[in-house]
Design an enzyme around this catalytic site. Structure first.
Site, PDB file in Angstrom:
ATOM      1  N   ASP A 144       0.866  -1.172   0.000  1.00 35.26           N
ATOM      2  CA  ASP A 144       0.000   0.000   0.000  1.00 35.26           C
ATOM      3  C   ASP A 144       0.912   1.234   0.000  1.00 35.26           C
ATOM      4  O   ASP A 144       2.103   1.129   0.299  1.00 35.26           O
ATOM      5  CB  ASP A 144      -0.880  -0.034   1.255  1.00 35.26           C
ATOM      6  CG  ASP A 144      -1.642   1.247   1.468  1.00 35.26           C
ATOM      7  OD1 ASP A 144      -2.381   1.657   0.560  1.00 35.26           O
ATOM      8  OD2 ASP A 144      -1.464   1.859   2.539  1.00 35.26           O
ATOM      9  N   ASP A 191      -0.181   5.156   1.017  1.00 37.97           N
ATOM     10  CA  ASP A 191      -0.447   6.100   2.103  1.00 37.97           C
ATOM     11  C   ASP A 191      -0.527   5.383   3.444  1.00 37.97           C
ATOM     12  O   ASP A 191      -1.350   4.481   3.635  1.00 37.97           O
ATOM     13  CB  ASP A 191      -1.745   6.853   1.844  1.00 37.97           C
ATOM     14  CG  ASP A 191      -1.689   7.685   0.570  1.00 37.97           C
ATOM     15  OD1 ASP A 191      -0.663   8.337   0.352  1.00 37.97           O
ATOM     16  OD2 ASP A 191      -2.679   7.663  -0.187  1.00 37.97           O
ATOM     17  N   ASP A 214      -1.414  -0.705   6.053  1.00 39.59           N
ATOM     18  CA  ASP A 214      -1.608  -0.134   7.383  1.00 39.59           C
ATOM     19  C   ASP A 214      -3.060  -0.067   7.812  1.00 39.59           C
ATOM     20  O   ASP A 214      -3.344   0.412   8.918  1.00 39.59           O
ATOM     21  CB  ASP A 214      -1.029   1.281   7.419  1.00 39.59           C
ATOM     22  CG  ASP A 214      -1.841   2.241   6.558  1.00 39.59           C
ATOM     23  OD1 ASP A 214      -2.407   3.205   7.108  1.00 39.59           O
ATOM     24  OD2 ASP A 214      -1.920   2.028   5.346  1.00 39.59           O
TER      25      ASP A 214
END
Length: 226
Positions: free
Chosen positions: A7, A9, A168
């Site tokens: 991922d 961001d 995250d």
């Protein structure tokens, strides 16, 4: 071959101020109040349209296109002015370079960002040539739908047992589990470790220098370069 998907961001780059600024622009464009910080950041990982729809709620669904365009226009303008160079998290570059040096590993990106945003991130941080597959909100369904991971595997020929998604948010973990691949969470992003575990993370790491060991444990490879 192994496929390691990141991922962006909250995983590779700390973009929270950029995201919050864009969301604020979007809400202001239609005269709505900006949500409080924690709620606003809770949607990071979703495609922009989906994120605005969640934050604005069904009563304001009609405003989502205008909010989305205001966010994108603001982002384009700031990038053109040389702003919003979101920093890599400590250890991210070294981890990417270590993995890219392995002959048995392919790297990719699966993100709710637009492709233009990924290209900006790659150019700003000099990561050209590292990612062989890039799946974004432009062409894939929003997380937690498994579309991004499935498309990345189809492009690279990777098998689920040899694929890991690193992210995250719970959206990343749910996407990984729905695609039948390994789900590895990171604790420094926008969702708490317990939320990652609840969403199906096989493991959660607290720093990038723990990544090699975590991948070895999940994928069964040696930590040495192949």
């Amino acid at each position: 071959m192994y496929l390691v998907l990141f991922d962006c961001d909250g995983t590779l780059v700390d973009s929270q101020e950029t995201i919050l600024r864009g969301l604020e622009v979007g809400f202001a464009a239609v005269g709505l109040a900006m949500p409080e910080r924690a709620r606003a950041l809770s949607i990071v990982g979703l495609s922009l349209e989906t994120a605005f729809a969640v934050l604005a709620g069904p009563d304001h669904a009609r405003h989502v296109p205008a909010m989305t365009e205001a966010y994108r226009a603001s982002t384009r303008a700031r990038r053109a002015a040389g702003l919003d160079h979101d920093p890599l998290y400590p250890g991210a570059r070294e981890a990417i370079d270590r993995l890219a040096a392995r002959a048995d590993v392919l790297l990719g990106v699966a993100t709710g960002k637009a492709r233009r945003g990924v290209e900006h991130m790659v150019a700003v941080h000099g990561l050209e040539g590292r990612f062989v597959t890039v799946q974004t909100a432009d062409t894939c369904r929003s997380k937690p739908d498994p579309d991004m991971v499935l498309t990345a595997m189809a492009e690279t020929g990777a098998e689920p047992a040899r694929t890991v998604m690193i992210g995250d948010t719970g959206f990343d973990m749910e996407m990984a589990r729905a695609a039948g691949v390994h789900a590895l969470g990171v604790s420094w992003g926008y969702h708490a470790p317990e939320a990652l575990a609840a969403a199906g993370a096989h493991a959660v790491i607290d720093r990038f220098d723990a990544l090699d060991e975590a991948l070895a444990a999940r994928l069964g490879w040696t930590r040495e370069f192949a």
